[in-house]
Design a protein around this motif. Sequence first.
Motif, PDB file in Angstrom:
ATOM      1  N   ARG A  90      43.524  52.127  40.112  1.00  0.00           N
ATOM      2  CA  ARG A  90      42.626  51.168  40.762  1.00  0.00           C
ATOM      3  C   ARG A  90      43.036  50.914  42.211  1.00  0.00           C
ATOM      4  O   ARG A  90      42.189  50.957  43.117  1.00  0.00           O
ATOM      5  N   LYS A  91      44.303  50.638  42.445  1.00  0.00           N
ATOM      6  CA  LYS A  91      44.764  50.380  43.807  1.00  0.00           C
ATOM      7  C   LYS A  91      44.558  51.595  44.702  1.00  0.00           C
ATOM      8  O   LYS A  91      44.208  51.458  45.882  1.00  0.00           O
ATOM      9  N   PHE A 103      34.826  49.508  47.692  1.00  0.00           N
ATOM     10  CA  PHE A 103      35.959  48.600  47.911  1.00  0.00           C
ATOM     11  C   PHE A 103      35.781  47.293  47.139  1.00  0.00           C
ATOM     12  O   PHE A 103      36.638  46.897  46.343  1.00  0.00           O
ATOM     13  N   PHE A 104      34.659  46.636  47.361  1.00  0.00           N
ATOM     14  CA  PHE A 104      34.439  45.336  46.710  1.00  0.00           C
ATOM     15  C   PHE A 104      34.216  45.493  45.208  1.00  0.00           C
ATOM     16  O   PHE A 104      34.595  44.608  44.424  1.00  0.00           O
ATOM     17  N   GLU A 145      42.467  47.907  35.749  1.00  0.00           N
ATOM     18  CA  GLU A 145      43.359  49.053  35.912  1.00  0.00           C
ATOM     19  C   GLU A 145      43.285  49.928  34.664  1.00  0.00           C
ATOM     20  O   GLU A 145      42.837  49.492  33.597  1.00  0.00           O
ATOM     21  N   LEU A 193      37.566  45.928  43.350  1.00  0.00           N
ATOM     22  CA  LEU A 193      38.351  44.693  43.272  1.00  0.00           C
ATOM     23  C   LEU A 193      38.111  43.961  41.956  1.00  0.00           C
ATOM     24  O   LEU A 193      38.969  43.201  41.488  1.00  0.00           O
ATOM     25  N   ARG A 194      36.940  44.200  41.338  1.00  0.00           N
ATOM     26  CA  ARG A 194      36.577  43.523  40.092  1.00  0.00           C
ATOM     27  C   ARG A 194      36.737  44.428  38.867  1.00  0.00           C
ATOM     28  O   ARG A 194      36.449  44.003  37.751  1.00  0.00           O
ATOM     29  N   ILE A 254      40.954  51.802  45.747  1.00  0.00           N
ATOM     30  CA  ILE A 254      40.684  50.779  46.766  1.00  0.00           C
ATOM     31  C   ILE A 254      41.175  51.249  48.130  1.00  0.00           C
ATOM     32  O   ILE A 254      40.483  51.098  49.153  1.00  0.00           O
TER      33      ILE A 254
END
Length: 237
Positions: free
Chosen positions: A79-80, A187-188, A195, A191-192, A83
């Motif tokens: 996930r990171k 990106f946004f 992982e 964030l939701r 992003i």
Amino acid sequence: PPLTSGPYRKRIGLISIVACLGGLLFGYDTGVTNGAEGPMSQELGLSLIQDGIVISSLVFAAAVGALICGRISDAIGRRKTIIILAVMFFVGVLFVVFAPGFEILVVGRIIIGLAVGGASTVVPVYLAELAPFEIRGSITGRNELAIVVGQFTAFVINAILGSTLGHIEGVWRIMFSVCALPAMALFFGMLRMPESPRWLVEKGRYDEALAVLRTVRSEDRALAEFAQVELVTEEEK
């Protein structure tokens, strides 16, 4: 336990749509130069060699991105990493759109290329580790669909902008700037998103992994898959 219908199926669908924006960006950024190359070369006065470097720099950078982003995602999480890739897509677009000349343009294309290569590696892994095995093929296949949709979209937008705004200087900058929109959405959206539970188990974060599985599986299925992932992880170690 068998896979049943429920709200978690919609959750998996939403996760796949958001993550596949990485594939859409992959496709758009590799296809947009088809229409932007001519006006870009004319406005910036690029030679044939410079033109070739601008086009090919993305492909070479994508090879590097694909090589290193898998290890990065193993270290910090899927996930990171996605992003970070979304930020790179956006920053690369800014470099390209506001490039005063050849050098800055190549820097922007390299940044985008690294993001393209990273997305080609990390997004399918992220989807595969979240999807139940019964529908894993269709979920991960959506990323390939997103890539060709992105390429098709680039051709269509280039044709529309070329025929309506082709007389305007800098129309190629508008063509490139369009992909800033899915980059921001990626990106946004991420964030939701959760992982990967597989990665969380590998890092010993068992409670978080089970919590994620409970959002994308039924309760009994979540417990069963959690035990299975634990077993596989121990065997791999």
